[in-house]
Design a protein around this motif. Sequence first.
Motif, PDB file in Angstrom:
ATOM      1  N   THR A   1      19.303 -16.017 -55.589  1.00 42.86           N
ATOM      2  CA  THR A   1      18.182 -15.155 -55.569  1.00 42.86           C
ATOM      3  C   THR A   1      19.451 -13.748 -56.172  1.00 42.86           C
ATOM      4  O   THR A   1      19.221 -12.215 -55.866  1.00 42.86           O
ATOM      5  CB  THR A   1      18.573 -14.719 -53.947  1.00 42.86           C
ATOM      6  OG1 THR A   1      19.281 -14.873 -53.143  1.00 42.86           O
ATOM      7  CG2 THR A   1      17.115 -15.944 -54.248  1.00 42.86           C
TER       8      THR A   1
ATOM      9  N   ILE B   1      11.243 -11.036 -57.066  1.00 43.67           N
ATOM     10  CA  ILE B   1      10.258 -11.803 -56.216  1.00 43.67           C
ATOM     11  C   ILE B   1      10.925 -13.526 -55.895  1.00 43.67           C
ATOM     12  O   ILE B   1      10.238 -14.743 -55.556  1.00 43.67           O
ATOM     13  CB  ILE B   1       9.229 -12.598 -57.034  1.00 43.67           C
ATOM     14  CG1 ILE B   1       9.047 -12.162 -58.494  1.00 43.67           C
ATOM     15  CG2 ILE B   1       8.558 -11.012 -56.817  1.00 43.67           C
ATOM     16  CD1 ILE B   1       7.886 -12.585 -58.748  1.00 43.67           C
TER      17      ILE B   1
ATOM     18  N   ARG C   1      12.680 -15.256 -54.005  1.00 44.52           N
ATOM     19  CA  ARG C   1      12.748 -15.667 -52.496  1.00 44.52           C
ATOM     20  C   ARG C   1      12.094 -16.225 -52.322  1.00 44.52           C
ATOM     21  O   ARG C   1      10.967 -17.110 -51.732  1.00 44.52           O
ATOM     22  CB  ARG C   1      13.246 -14.596 -51.498  1.00 44.52           C
ATOM     23  CG  ARG C   1      14.448 -14.106 -51.071  1.00 44.52           C
ATOM     24  CD  ARG C   1      15.219 -13.530 -50.332  1.00 44.52           C
ATOM     25  NE  ARG C   1      16.099 -12.693 -51.027  1.00 44.52           N
ATOM     26  CZ  ARG C   1      16.301 -11.905 -50.902  1.00 44.52           C
ATOM     27  NH1 ARG C   1      15.855 -11.460 -50.281  1.00 44.52           N
ATOM     28  NH2 ARG C   1      17.589 -11.507 -50.558  1.00 44.52           N
ATOM     29  N   GLN C   2      10.549 -15.116 -52.716  1.00 46.23           N
ATOM     30  CA  GLN C   2       8.634 -16.097 -52.933  1.00 46.23           C
ATOM     31  C   GLN C   2       8.707 -17.601 -53.516  1.00 46.23           C
ATOM     32  O   GLN C   2       8.068 -18.052 -52.879  1.00 46.23           O
ATOM     33  CB  GLN C   2       7.831 -14.538 -53.038  1.00 46.23           C
ATOM     34  CG  GLN C   2       5.852 -14.904 -53.170  1.00 46.23           C
ATOM     35  CD  GLN C   2       6.112 -15.870 -51.336  1.00 46.23           C
ATOM     36  OE1 GLN C   2       6.802 -14.713 -50.613  1.00 46.23           O
ATOM     37  NE2 GLN C   2       5.675 -16.886 -51.603  1.00 46.23           N
ATOM     38  N   ILE C   3       9.080 -17.418 -55.164  1.00 44.97           N
ATOM     39  CA  ILE C   3       9.327 -19.037 -55.574  1.00 44.97           C
ATOM     40  C   ILE C   3      10.011 -19.098 -54.670  1.00 44.97           C
ATOM     41  O   ILE C   3       9.290 -20.435 -54.627  1.00 44.97           O
ATOM     42  CB  ILE C   3       9.832 -17.954 -56.673  1.00 44.97           C
ATOM     43  CG1 ILE C   3       9.073 -17.031 -57.490  1.00 44.97           C
ATOM     44  CG2 ILE C   3       9.542 -19.451 -57.892  1.00 44.97           C
ATOM     45  CD1 ILE C   3       8.811 -16.514 -59.224  1.00 44.97           C
TER      46      ILE C   3
ATOM     47  N   ALA D   1      10.225 -20.256 -51.231  1.00 43.28           N
ATOM     48  CA  ALA D   1       9.449 -20.251 -50.854  1.00 43.28           C
ATOM     49  C   ALA D   1       8.088 -20.998 -50.950  1.00 43.28           C
ATOM     50  O   ALA D   1       7.973 -22.629 -50.953  1.00 43.28           O
ATOM     51  CB  ALA D   1       8.836 -19.137 -50.271  1.00 43.28           C
ATOM     52  N   ASP D   2       7.513 -20.904 -52.138  1.00 41.41           N
ATOM     53  CA  ASP D   2       6.570 -21.604 -53.077  1.00 41.41           C
ATOM     54  C   ASP D   2       7.458 -23.194 -52.848  1.00 41.41           C
ATOM     55  O   ASP D   2       5.961 -24.167 -53.068  1.00 41.41           O
ATOM     56  CB  ASP D   2       5.574 -20.335 -53.840  1.00 41.41           C
ATOM     57  CG  ASP D   2       5.244 -19.579 -53.664  1.00 41.41           C
ATOM     58  OD1 ASP D   2       4.827 -19.322 -52.323  1.00 41.41           O
ATOM     59  OD2 ASP D   2       4.934 -19.217 -54.715  1.00 41.41           O
TER      60      ASP D   2
ATOM     61  N   ASP E   1       7.177 -25.282 -50.512  1.00 39.32           N
ATOM     62  CA  ASP E   1       6.640 -25.634 -49.708  1.00 39.32           C
ATOM     63  C   ASP E   1       5.667 -26.974 -50.528  1.00 39.32           C
ATOM     64  O   ASP E   1       4.786 -27.180 -50.432  1.00 39.32           O
ATOM     65  CB  ASP E   1       5.682 -24.201 -49.872  1.00 39.32           C
ATOM     66  CG  ASP E   1       4.384 -24.000 -48.632  1.00 39.32           C
ATOM     67  OD1 ASP E   1       4.450 -24.256 -47.532  1.00 39.32           O
ATOM     68  OD2 ASP E   1       3.104 -23.949 -49.257  1.00 39.32           O
TER      69      ASP E   1
ATOM     70  N   ALA F   1       4.393 -22.106 -59.279  1.00 42.11           N
ATOM     71  CA  ALA F   1       4.862 -20.612 -57.950  1.00 42.11           C
ATOM     72  C   ALA F   1       4.428 -19.344 -58.743  1.00 42.11           C
ATOM     73  O   ALA F   1       4.396 -18.630 -58.654  1.00 42.11           O
ATOM     74  CB  ALA F   1       6.030 -21.127 -57.502  1.00 42.11           C
TER      75      ALA F   1
END
Length: 319
Positions: A69, A89, A91-93, A95-96, A99, A160
């Motif tokens: 990151t 983004i 951190r969002q990727i 997380a995805d 997930d 993602a």
Amino acid sequence: MPAALCTLSHSPLIGFNNPAPETEARVQAAFDHAKKFVEDFDPELVVLFAPDHYNGFFYDMMPPFCVGTNATALGDYDTLAGPLSVTPIARQIVADVLDAGIDIAVSEHMYVDHGFAQPLQFLFGSLQAVPSLPVFINSVAVPLGPASRARKLGSAIGQATAALDKRVLFVGSGGLSHDPPVPKLEGASPEVAQRLIAGRHPTPEERAARQARVIQSGLDLAAGISTMRALNPEWDNAFLDILAAGDLTQIDTWSNEWFVEQGGDSAHEVRTWIAAYAALAARNRYSMNYRFYEEIKEWIAGFSITTAVEIPVQKPVQA
Ligand SMILES: O=C(O)CCc1cccc(O)c1O
Ligand SMILES: [Fe+2]
């Protein structure tokens, strides 16, 4: 928004050992082609899959995969040093991807070497030209999981990025067949073991000695007096055929031992290519529209560059 791909071999010996002028000219033309392809695509995000060579990742904490990151290139072999412009983004990727069931590590300060720096340098001229998502794939520090995990990682990252309103370029860095003198933990002397476990900040003398040793081993390979495993153009081209055919799951049947037998210990770096192609494949059908390959002993590299584009969905004409 569209996606595209560029995969390229790297070698720390580029600029140190000189192949035949005709070879160098062909490689330059291939780089120029890739650069033009990337320029025309004009990516807004570069997802960069690359390995490490005991410069940023050590056995004190060795993840199979890691997303930075934040990331800093440390400038081995005179490659570019300094921070990458990691996408906000990231951190969002991550997380995805978590997930989606892929257990990926995160680094808020990832150190990367020529494996990451070279493709950014060659394609963009800088580490910061385009926001990037640096994805480390362990390709040398055994034990390694099966290559299918790299495919699934790539696939999850491709998915993602699918909803992003951005042109995304997937980049894979490394391979193909090559067996450079990277030390192994098993059977290592206490000094070498310590370097593999916690060798992050070598002295300038230590780094220079290591680089000199690798440069010499490239010269030895070219001179035909090396004990390292030969490059394997046949295997490399079979691998490229599979990527071109889009038949990535075929690689799942290859054992890690077979990779090494065919391509040498560092052939595992093709995991970065598998991940990049799987990422593109997760977005759409694709076509490999450029393929360069040459065996370059001076660089210890089955050296290849490919690009790929999505195949646009053709709506049937209403009769
Ligand atoms: O360990 C090192 O310092 C560099 C090893 C190395 C040598 C030649 C080609 C490569 O792709 C590579 O990774
Ligand atoms: Fe490498």
